[in-house]
Design a protein around this motif. Structure first.
Motif, PDB file in Angstrom:
ATOM      1  N   TYR A  15       0.860  -1.181   0.000  1.00  0.00           N
ATOM      2  CA  TYR A  15       0.000   0.000   0.000  1.00  0.00           C
ATOM      3  C   TYR A  15       0.899   1.235   0.000  1.00  0.00           C
ATOM      4  O   TYR A  15       1.689   1.446   0.917  1.00  0.00           O
ATOM      5  N   LEU A  16       0.782   2.046  -1.058  1.00  0.00           N
ATOM      6  CA  LEU A  16       1.691   3.167  -1.271  1.00  0.00           C
ATOM      7  C   LEU A  16       1.071   4.473  -0.779  1.00  0.00           C
ATOM      8  O   LEU A  16      -0.149   4.616  -0.720  1.00  0.00           O
ATOM      9  N   THR A  17       1.920   5.407  -0.437  1.00  0.00           N
ATOM     10  CA  THR A  17       1.445   6.718   0.012  1.00  0.00           C
ATOM     11  C   THR A  17       0.845   7.513  -1.143  1.00  0.00           C
ATOM     12  O   THR A  17      -0.051   8.333  -0.946  1.00  0.00           O
ATOM     13  N   ASP A  18       1.338   7.303  -2.367  1.00  0.00           N
ATOM     14  CA  ASP A  18       0.801   7.980  -3.549  1.00  0.00           C
ATOM     15  C   ASP A  18       1.191   7.160  -4.778  1.00  0.00           C
ATOM     16  O   ASP A  18       1.914   6.167  -4.666  1.00  0.00           O
ATOM     17  N   HIS A  19       0.681   7.577  -5.917  1.00  0.00           N
ATOM     18  CA  HIS A  19       0.970   6.899  -7.177  1.00  0.00           C
ATOM     19  C   HIS A  19       1.757   7.795  -8.119  1.00  0.00           C
ATOM     20  O   HIS A  19       1.602   7.699  -9.338  1.00  0.00           O
ATOM     21  N   LYS A  20       2.590   8.658  -7.570  1.00  0.00           N
ATOM     22  CA  LYS A  20       3.425   9.507  -8.405  1.00  0.00           C
ATOM     23  C   LYS A  20       4.463   8.660  -9.125  1.00  0.00           C
ATOM     24  O   LYS A  20       4.820   7.571  -8.679  1.00  0.00           O
ATOM     25  N   THR A  49       7.457   7.581  -7.039  1.00  0.00           N
ATOM     26  CA  THR A  49       7.150   6.512  -6.087  1.00  0.00           C
ATOM     27  C   THR A  49       7.069   5.167  -6.788  1.00  0.00           C
ATOM     28  O   THR A  49       7.653   4.169  -6.328  1.00  0.00           O
TER      29      THR A  49
END
Length: 264
Positions: free
Chosen positions: A53-58, A61
């Protein structure tokens, strides 16, 4: 999969934590196995997903996660265990970014190449091609710079915007130079031809650029961040393409032409 089975067994026994375990009874295990979501296992239990689970999908990242995953997989993979990059929203976006990154330069090369060939075929002068293409190149560079400042990566949704700048800008350039060439062939100097061009086609190009810019500028006030960023980016592109065609094309022509205006 094991965690899901434990939760199912405990859940079918009143939520008693003492049942939060894998049962030795194969009938119980078979029953809860059927309750497990299919994305957590396959039929022969040879595959199990590892979810992150990622903090964002930039883009930064996703690139970091992919590189670290590939490094870890290269270190632990053997004949019995194979760690592979899978799907999911982040996985699909990461794979898409990889393809776009490899195709971005190819796309721009093809766009600029096709436009340059058509301009050369139409005007029969490499100087004209350079004069019209130069503002387009500046647009692409500044467009990517603004995207970097806004935190917008090059993706499926933003890649066409870069090509759009070339498509809109070349129209303005053709309109401006076509009228400029007409006045040059009639015997006017480059300065006088430029002034007459501004009185006619220059006014139309300026009005078209301003109209398009005002139309997309309203997107800036959208609650959707991506739409707001695209509104700002497109507003800049429409205004810069208009200004570049009106100002830079005659300037570049003046620098490139070292002979009489009649030879233009």
């Amino acid at each position: 999969m094991v965690d899901a089975m434990k939760k199912s067994i405990a859940g079918t026994n009143g939520g008693d934590p003492r049942w939060y375990a894998i049962s030795r009874d194969r009938y119980v295990s078979n029953a809860v196995y059927k309750m497990i979501p299919p994305e957590l296992h396959n039929s022969d239990c040879s595959m199990v997903p590892v979810m992150l689970y990622l903090t964002d999908h930039k883009a930064e990242t996703l690139t970091r996660v992919i590189e670290e995953s590939e490094r870890f997989a290269a270190r632990v993979n053997n004949q019995e265990i194979q760690l592979l990059l899978a799907a999911g929203t982040a996985g699909i976006e990461g794979a898409t970014n990889i393809v776009i990154k490899s195709a971005e330069r190819t796309m721009l090369f093809l766009v600029y190449g096709i436009v340059a060939i058509l301009l050369l075929w139409e005007f029969r002068s490499w100087r004209v091609v350079v004069a019209i293409m130069f503002p387009l190149y500046i647009t692409s560079v500044l467009c990517e710079a603004i995207m970097a400042q806004l935190g917008l990566g090059v993706k499926v949704a933003t890649l066409p915007v870069i090509a759009l700048g070339v498509g809109i800008g070349v129209d303005y350039g053709i309109y401006i130079y076509n009228r400029l060439e007409l006045y040059l062939e009639s015997g006017l100097s480059l300065r006088d031809a430029y002034v007459e061009t501004l009185k006619t086609t220059g006014t139309a190009v300026a009005m078209t650029g301003l109209t398009l810019a005002i139309g997309v500028m309203s997107w800036v006030f959208s609650d959707i961040k991506f739409q707001a960023d695209m509104g700002l980016l497109l507003t800049f592109m429409f205004l810069w393409n208009m200004a570049g065609a009106i100002v830079l094309i005659p300037a570049v022509m003046a620098l490139l032409q070292r002979r009489s205006p009649q030879a233009a």
